[in-house]
Scaffold this motif. Structure first.
Motif, PDB file in Angstrom:
ATOM      1  N   LEU A  97      42.604  36.503  32.116  1.00  0.00           N
ATOM      2  CA  LEU A  97      43.160  35.468  31.249  1.00  0.00           C
ATOM      3  C   LEU A  97      43.311  33.977  31.749  1.00  0.00           C
ATOM      4  O   LEU A  97      43.231  32.961  31.291  1.00  0.00           O
ATOM      5  CB  LEU A  97      44.510  35.862  30.313  1.00  0.00           C
ATOM      6  N   ARG A  98      43.889  34.214  33.178  1.00  0.00           N
ATOM      7  CA  ARG A  98      44.376  33.277  33.849  1.00  0.00           C
ATOM      8  C   ARG A  98      43.167  32.213  34.440  1.00  0.00           C
ATOM      9  O   ARG A  98      43.048  30.980  34.171  1.00  0.00           O
ATOM     10  CB  ARG A  98      44.992  33.509  35.304  1.00  0.00           C
ATOM     11  N   TYR A  99      42.068  32.822  34.460  1.00  0.00           N
ATOM     12  CA  TYR A  99      40.698  31.955  34.716  1.00  0.00           C
ATOM     13  C   TYR A  99      40.193  31.524  33.676  1.00  0.00           C
ATOM     14  O   TYR A  99      39.680  30.301  33.478  1.00  0.00           O
ATOM     15  CB  TYR A  99      39.714  33.097  35.464  1.00  0.00           C
ATOM     16  N   ALA A 100      40.162  32.267  32.471  1.00  0.00           N
ATOM     17  CA  ALA A 100      39.745  31.720  31.082  1.00  0.00           C
ATOM     18  C   ALA A 100      40.490  30.566  30.553  1.00  0.00           C
ATOM     19  O   ALA A 100      39.814  29.545  30.214  1.00  0.00           O
ATOM     20  CB  ALA A 100      39.876  32.804  30.083  1.00  0.00           C
ATOM     21  N   LEU A 101      41.624  30.682  30.943  1.00  0.00           N
ATOM     22  CA  LEU A 101      42.684  29.288  30.474  1.00  0.00           C
ATOM     23  C   LEU A 101      42.224  28.335  31.370  1.00  0.00           C
ATOM     24  O   LEU A 101      42.307  26.969  30.738  1.00  0.00           O
ATOM     25  CB  LEU A 101      44.212  29.777  30.698  1.00  0.00           C
ATOM     26  N   ASP A 102      41.950  28.267  32.484  1.00  0.00           N
ATOM     27  CA  ASP A 102      41.574  27.079  33.372  1.00  0.00           C
ATOM     28  C   ASP A 102      40.421  26.690  33.003  1.00  0.00           C
ATOM     29  O   ASP A 102      40.340  25.339  32.751  1.00  0.00           O
ATOM     30  CB  ASP A 102      41.236  27.756  35.000  1.00  0.00           C
ATOM     31  N   VAL A 103      39.299  27.370  32.530  1.00  0.00           N
ATOM     32  CA  VAL A 103      37.918  26.871  32.019  1.00  0.00           C
ATOM     33  C   VAL A 103      38.398  26.170  30.611  1.00  0.00           C
ATOM     34  O   VAL A 103      37.860  25.095  30.365  1.00  0.00           O
ATOM     35  CB  VAL A 103      37.021  28.079  31.981  1.00  0.00           C
ATOM     36  N   LYS A 169      51.965  32.971  28.237  1.00  0.00           N
ATOM     37  CA  LYS A 169      50.781  33.532  29.092  1.00  0.00           C
ATOM     38  C   LYS A 169      49.362  33.018  28.648  1.00  0.00           C
ATOM     39  O   LYS A 169      48.382  33.069  29.404  1.00  0.00           O
ATOM     40  CB  LYS A 169      50.727  35.141  28.831  1.00  0.00           C
ATOM     41  N   ALA A 170      49.420  33.016  27.185  1.00  0.00           N
ATOM     42  CA  ALA A 170      48.113  32.669  26.570  1.00  0.00           C
ATOM     43  C   ALA A 170      47.959  31.142  26.678  1.00  0.00           C
ATOM     44  O   ALA A 170      46.799  30.494  26.334  1.00  0.00           O
ATOM     45  CB  ALA A 170      47.910  33.042  25.130  1.00  0.00           C
ATOM     46  N   GLY A 171      48.606  30.251  27.318  1.00  0.00           N
ATOM     47  CA  GLY A 171      48.457  28.638  27.371  1.00  0.00           C
ATOM     48  C   GLY A 171      48.955  28.135  26.237  1.00  0.00           C
ATOM     49  O   GLY A 171      48.578  26.889  25.935  1.00  0.00           O
ATOM     50  N   ASP A 172      49.510  28.823  24.860  1.00  0.00           N
ATOM     51  CA  ASP A 172      49.838  28.030  23.918  1.00  0.00           C
ATOM     52  C   ASP A 172      51.084  27.182  23.812  1.00  0.00           C
ATOM     53  O   ASP A 172      51.172  26.104  23.123  1.00  0.00           O
ATOM     54  CB  ASP A 172      50.022  28.907  22.611  1.00  0.00           C
ATOM     55  N   ILE A 173      51.924  27.269  25.054  1.00  0.00           N
ATOM     56  CA  ILE A 173      53.041  26.609  25.144  1.00  0.00           C
ATOM     57  C   ILE A 173      53.243  26.391  26.666  1.00  0.00           C
ATOM     58  O   ILE A 173      52.650  27.355  27.501  1.00  0.00           O
ATOM     59  CB  ILE A 173      54.515  27.186  24.660  1.00  0.00           C
ATOM     60  N   ASP A 174      53.709  25.251  27.120  1.00  0.00           N
ATOM     61  CA  ASP A 174      53.831  24.760  28.378  1.00  0.00           C
ATOM     62  C   ASP A 174      55.118  25.510  29.234  1.00  0.00           C
ATOM     63  O   ASP A 174      54.909  25.905  30.329  1.00  0.00           O
ATOM     64  CB  ASP A 174      54.215  23.238  28.635  1.00  0.00           C
ATOM     65  N   MET A 175      56.103  25.831  28.592  1.00  0.00           N
ATOM     66  CA  MET A 175      57.210  26.539  29.013  1.00  0.00           C
ATOM     67  C   MET A 175      57.920  26.952  27.942  1.00  0.00           C
ATOM     68  O   MET A 175      57.834  26.573  26.772  1.00  0.00           O
ATOM     69  CB  MET A 175      58.072  25.537  29.783  1.00  0.00           C
ATOM     70  N   MET A 176      58.926  27.837  28.184  1.00  0.00           N
ATOM     71  CA  MET A 176      59.837  28.655  27.076  1.00  0.00           C
ATOM     72  C   MET A 176      61.251  28.732  27.619  1.00  0.00           C
ATOM     73  O   MET A 176      61.483  28.469  28.709  1.00  0.00           O
ATOM     74  CB  MET A 176      59.177  29.781  26.865  1.00  0.00           C
ATOM     75  N   ILE A 177      62.187  28.746  26.741  1.00  0.00           N
ATOM     76  CA  ILE A 177      63.659  28.732  27.172  1.00  0.00           C
ATOM     77  C   ILE A 177      64.020  30.081  26.395  1.00  0.00           C
ATOM     78  O   ILE A 177      64.030  30.077  25.313  1.00  0.00           O
ATOM     79  CB  ILE A 177      64.459  27.546  26.569  1.00  0.00           C
ATOM     80  N   GLY A 178      64.124  31.053  27.124  1.00  0.00           N
ATOM     81  CA  GLY A 178      64.530  32.380  26.728  1.00  0.00           C
ATOM     82  C   GLY A 178      65.062  33.376  27.731  1.00  0.00           C
ATOM     83  O   GLY A 178      65.592  32.789  28.838  1.00  0.00           O
ATOM     84  N   ARG A 179      64.946  34.269  27.622  1.00  0.00           N
ATOM     85  CA  ARG A 179      65.395  35.700  28.402  1.00  0.00           C
ATOM     86  C   ARG A 179      64.379  36.230  29.408  1.00  0.00           C
ATOM     87  O   ARG A 179      63.176  36.295  29.164  1.00  0.00           O
ATOM     88  CB  ARG A 179      66.049  36.809  27.631  1.00  0.00           C
ATOM     89  N   MET A 180      64.897  36.645  30.345  1.00  0.00           N
ATOM     90  CA  MET A 180      64.045  37.217  31.554  1.00  0.00           C
ATOM     91  C   MET A 180      63.579  38.646  30.859  1.00  0.00           C
ATOM     92  O   MET A 180      64.377  39.515  30.063  1.00  0.00           O
ATOM     93  CB  MET A 180      64.732  37.938  32.774  1.00  0.00           C
ATOM     94  N   ALA A 181      62.195  38.907  30.711  1.00  0.00           N
ATOM     95  CA  ALA A 181      61.580  40.258  30.206  1.00  0.00           C
ATOM     96  C   ALA A 181      61.613  41.439  31.320  1.00  0.00           C
ATOM     97  O   ALA A 181      62.058  41.270  32.442  1.00  0.00           O
ATOM     98  CB  ALA A 181      60.326  39.799  29.430  1.00  0.00           C
ATOM     99  N   GLU A 182      61.092  42.608  30.586  1.00  0.00           N
ATOM    100  CA  GLU A 182      61.001  43.408  31.478  1.00  0.00           C
ATOM    101  C   GLU A 182      59.907  42.995  32.746  1.00  0.00           C
ATOM    102  O   GLU A 182      59.005  42.451  32.557  1.00  0.00           O
ATOM    103  CB  GLU A 182      60.346  44.630  30.767  1.00  0.00           C
ATOM    104  N   PRO A 183      60.258  43.845  34.023  1.00  0.00           N
ATOM    105  CA  PRO A 183      59.558  43.341  35.203  1.00  0.00           C
ATOM    106  C   PRO A 183      57.993  43.363  34.982  1.00  0.00           C
ATOM    107  O   PRO A 183      56.986  42.467  35.324  1.00  0.00           O
ATOM    108  CB  PRO A 183      59.815  44.171  36.186  1.00  0.00           C
ATOM    109  N   ALA A 184      57.558  44.470  34.197  1.00  0.00           N
ATOM    110  CA  ALA A 184      56.186  44.786  33.811  1.00  0.00           C
ATOM    111  C   ALA A 184      55.525  43.648  33.065  1.00  0.00           C
ATOM    112  O   ALA A 184      54.384  43.329  32.957  1.00  0.00           O
ATOM    113  CB  ALA A 184      55.868  45.853  33.215  1.00  0.00           C
TER     114      ALA A 184
END
Length: 331
Positions: A97-103, A169-184
């Motif tokens: 996904l990270r590569y796909a978003l770059d393109v 993760k999908a690139g829909d937003i630049d940043m978020m203000i929220g909580r730490m998620a599970e490490p996975a």
């Protein structure tokens, strides 16, 4: 798009697939990989179900499944897990996904250049925020950004922590203000601590409990209707855990809502008591519209921070917003 133009979109696990007897060599993958494949993985990451991804792409669900199957065949591994709760990317899927978003970003920038669109015209910071954060810190940060970069817009998406993390993760937003998620769920995501959330009990100014001179207990507050966060939210979880720790249960007749506006108006127009994150109520308390009920409440329950994609530098506008957000916390 010619195959040479999307070489950057092919991550190591696809490029090295030639080592496997059943995998396609890099050259054959490049000859067949198209923008629709990248759009497919991005849409699945954004929508988190195959049906919604198909609708987003204006395709049939079998067409999306076929495109995904091609990607997984070339990768020699599963990129998406499908189950009752929808579709989620595997670790390999998130890597691709990270590569796909770059393109995708390069294509968008190319289209803007061809359209002779000035960068300032398109500049906007895309922010994701939890419902309890949107009124707590965002307004000050937005006003601060407008003062230093008046030509930059701000787009705010309010959703659950899981939905916002998926959008990030999908690139829909630049940043978020929220909580730490599970490490996975955090590979490729950085977390910058902003503040620790505490809950308070508040009521309208002039409420009997706000005027009480005697020492109050939590049971005194429970004699009035409660407005509490809706189910499956962190404030609700912390409220229930706090009650259980004191041998109590939530009383019948609570107003349960994830809408801060609804809860606020119910409390302002009745004798209901609101269990709410303190920063949400601070402005109304300072204005004399709400009063804190001096009873025990859950304190220091959650760390709130700014989350962003680790490998991607912030744009000038996003960096300026991040700085305004840090300043807003200090007010």
């Amino acid at each position: 798009m010619k195959s040479a133009e999307i070489t950057a979109a092919v991550p190591d696990f696809l490029a090295d697939a030639a080592a496997e007897p059943t995998s396609e060599p890099r050259a054959r993958i490049l000859a067949r990989l198209r923008l629709r494949h990248l759009n497919c993985i991005v849409a699945i990451a954004q929508e988190r179900t195959m049906a919604r991804a198909a609708a987003r792409l204006h395709l049939s669900q079998p067409a999306v499944s076929k495109t995904l199957s091609e990607l997984e065949e070339w990768a020699g591994t599963r990129l998406v897990e499908r189950g009752r709760n929808g579709a989620s990317l595997t670790a390999e899927g998130e890597h691709f996904l990270r590569y796909a978003l770059d393109v995708r970003r390069a294509v968008d920038a190319s289209a803007a250049a061809l359209a002779r669109e000035h960068p300032a015209q398109a500049a906007a910071v895309r922010i994701g925020a939890l419902p309890t954060v949107q009124t707590a810190v965002l307004p000050r940060a937005i006003v601060g950004l407008q003062a230093v970069m008046p030509g930059v817009g701000v787009k705010v998406e309010v959703a659950s922590n899981a939905d916002l993390l998926g959008a990030l993760k999908a690139g829909d937003i630049d940043m978020m203000i929220g909580r730490m998620a599970e490490p996975a769920s955090m590979p490729g995501i950085s977390f910058e601590y902003l503040y620790t959330e505490s809950l308070v009990l508040v009521a309208r100014a002039g409420h009997p409990l706000a005027q009480a001179r005697a020492t109050l207990s939590l049971e005194d507050a429970l004699a009035y209707p409660l407005a509490i966060a809706g189910e499956h939210t962190a404030p609700r979880h912390h409220t229930e855990a706090f009650f259980e720790s004191r041998g109590l249960t939530l009383p019948a007749g609570c107003v349960e809502t994830q809408s801060l506006a609804v809860a606020r108006l119910v409390v302002m127009r009745s004798d209901a008591v609101w269990i709410v994150p303190q920063r949400v109520a601070d402005d109304d308390i300072a204005a004399g519209l709400l009063a804190v009920i001096d009873v025990p409440a859950p304190r220091g329950v959650e760390q709130i921070g700014m989350l962003r994609r680790s490998a991607e530098p912030l744009s000038e506008a996003s960096g300026a917003f991040a700085e305004q957000l840090r300043r807003a916390i200090l007010v």
